[in-house]
Motif scaffolding. Sequence first.
Motif, PDB file in Angstrom:
ATOM      1  N   ARG A 131      -9.946  26.308 -34.144  1.00 51.20           N
ATOM      2  CA  ARG A 131     -10.490  26.985 -32.734  1.00 51.20           C
ATOM      3  C   ARG A 131     -11.333  28.107 -33.090  1.00 51.20           C
ATOM      4  O   ARG A 131     -12.439  28.375 -32.432  1.00 51.20           O
ATOM      5  N   GLY A 134     -14.845  27.168 -34.549  1.00 55.08           N
ATOM      6  CA  GLY A 134     -15.689  27.229 -33.422  1.00 55.08           C
ATOM      7  C   GLY A 134     -16.255  28.188 -32.842  1.00 55.08           C
ATOM      8  O   GLY A 134     -17.605  28.455 -32.758  1.00 55.08           O
ATOM      9  N   ARG A 135     -15.347  29.097 -32.477  1.00 56.64           N
ATOM     10  CA  ARG A 135     -15.743  30.476 -31.960  1.00 56.64           C
ATOM     11  C   ARG A 135     -16.870  31.027 -32.849  1.00 56.64           C
ATOM     12  O   ARG A 135     -17.551  31.638 -32.407  1.00 56.64           O
ATOM     13  N   ASP A 140     -18.723  23.410 -32.118  1.00 58.25           N
ATOM     14  CA  ASP A 140     -17.833  22.769 -31.326  1.00 58.25           C
ATOM     15  C   ASP A 140     -17.740  21.463 -31.607  1.00 58.25           C
ATOM     16  O   ASP A 140     -16.862  20.724 -31.215  1.00 58.25           O
ATOM     17  N   ARG A 144     -14.618  17.871 -31.924  1.00 57.29           N
ATOM     18  CA  ARG A 144     -14.685  16.946 -30.816  1.00 57.29           C
ATOM     19  C   ARG A 144     -14.752  15.630 -31.651  1.00 57.29           C
ATOM     20  O   ARG A 144     -14.498  14.703 -30.806  1.00 57.29           O
ATOM     21  N   LEU A 206      -9.078  22.743 -27.392  1.00 59.11           N
ATOM     22  CA  LEU A 206      -9.798  22.003 -28.119  1.00 59.11           C
ATOM     23  C   LEU A 206      -9.588  20.114 -27.771  1.00 59.11           C
ATOM     24  O   LEU A 206     -10.222  19.593 -28.235  1.00 59.11           O
TER      25      LEU A 206
END
Length: 460
Positions: A131, A134-135, A140, A144, A206
Amino acid sequence: MTDAHAHALQDAQDRLRRAVVRHRGEPVGTVAARDGRAETLNYDQVFVRDFFPAGLALLAQGEHAVVRGFLRAVLSLQVQEAHLDCHLPGRGALPASFKASEGRLEADYGDKAIGRVVPADSVFWWVWLLRAYGRATGDDALAREAGFQAGLRRAFELCLTTQFDMYPTLLVPEGAFMIDRRMGVYGYPLEIQALFFLALRAGLELLSDDAAHRPLRAAMAARAGKLAHFVREHYWLDWERLNALYSHPGEQYGASVRNRFNVNPAAIPAWLYDWLPDEGGYLIGNLGPGRMDFRWFAQGNLLAALGGLLAPAQAAAALALVAARWEDLVGRMPLKLVYPALTGADWERLTGHDVKNAAWSYHNGGHWPVLLWVWSAACLRAGRGDWARRALESAGERLCAHGWPEYYDGRSGRLLGKQARRGQTWTMAGFLLGHALLEEPARLAWLAFDGEVEPLACSL
Ligand code: GLC
C-alpha cells in the motif's frame, strides 16, 4: 543541522544503497546487516520485517525498483496451496527471511531460524508496504495485478480463519514478530494486533471490490472494527482503568461481567503503581485468560497510535506517556523496546535463561534505533513533530560513530549492545526514514490512513 549530523545522513544513505541484494540481476531487498567482525548467522538474509523501513527510506530517495522487486520476490515465496503438511505454515503465510543463492530464492519460514519461530508479522508488513509503495509512487497497477490480488486474498483468508479461539485479536506462538525469541510474548501480543489492524486497513484499500471478494472484504471490515473496540477497551491502561482493575471482582460467569478475563488484582505488578504517570496511558502487551502482561512495548503502542487502532485521544495520551517517562523509554538512544526488563526468576522462567536477553539488553529492555521511524511517524500524526525531532537529533551522530549498531543496552541505552551487529540496515533505515518524514511531512500519507475505523462492540 550540524556537520556531524549531515555526515551521518550521507553515510546511512550510501550504506543503505550498498545493502541492496540482487537476484538474477534485479534488486529484491536489503541484507539485515553487514558486519565484518561478527558471525553472520542469518544476518546476510533479507528479512521481511527489516525491509519495511528500508523500503520506505529507499522510496523517499526515489528508488522504486528495489521495493517493487521485493514485493514480487516475497509474493513468489508465499505458501500457495492449502495443505496438511505440519512442516509448512498455512496457505498465505510468508517467510521471515530469504536469501538469493545460485539463481534461487531460499526462504526461511521459521524452519531454520534460531528457536524455530514462525513469523506471523511478515504478511502484515508485506501488505502495508504494498500500500505504501502505491502511495509513494502512484503505481497502483502493481497491486491490481492478478497475482497480487490472489496473494492478498490468501493472506487475509489465513488471518481470518477460525480456530480454537474466539477473540478478535490474533493468537500466535512465542516470538512470532520482531521479538523472535522466547520472552513470554506468546498468545495475543500487542504488536501483532497493531500490525493486523494496519494490514486490514491497507488490504481494504488494495483488494478489489469484485463480487468474488465481497464476503472476504466484509469480514475484513468487521474484524477491523471489532479489533479496534476490543483493544481500546481491554488493552488500554491509565489511572482510571488501573483503579477499576484494582478492585475487580473474580470468578464471574456470563456474557456481561466486569472481569471478563478473570484477572486477579494481586497480579498487578508493584512497579506499575509508581511508574504510571498521572497523565497519559498505554496499551498493555498481551491479554488472555487470567493474564494481563503489563509491560510497555514500544512498537505495538506506536503502530497502534500511527495506524488508528487507538482513538485519537488515546494516541495522544500514549505519546504523552513516553514524554513523561522520557528517561526510561527514550533515554540516550531511542527507543526502548520493552519496559521494564524481566529480571531474576521472571527472566529465568519466561526467557528460559536466555543470556542474549539478559535484563536491560537486546529484546529485554534494550534500545532499538530502528524504532526512530515509527516514533517519528506516530509523533507527526499526533502533531508532535517536536518530540520526533528531539529523539532524532540526539541519535544520528552516535549511530554513525558506532557504525550503525543493531541495539544498545542498559537502563538508558548508553551501552553498545553486547552482541549487537554493526552495519545493521534497519538502524540506518529507521534514522533515514525518521528524517525523510520530518523533512517532508506529506510522506506520512504513505503510512497513515485517513478517517477513523468505527469500533464494533462484541460480546467477548
Ligand atoms: C533479530 C531481531 C529480528 C530481526 C533480525 C534481523 O533476530 O530480533 O526482529 O528481524 O534480527 O535483523
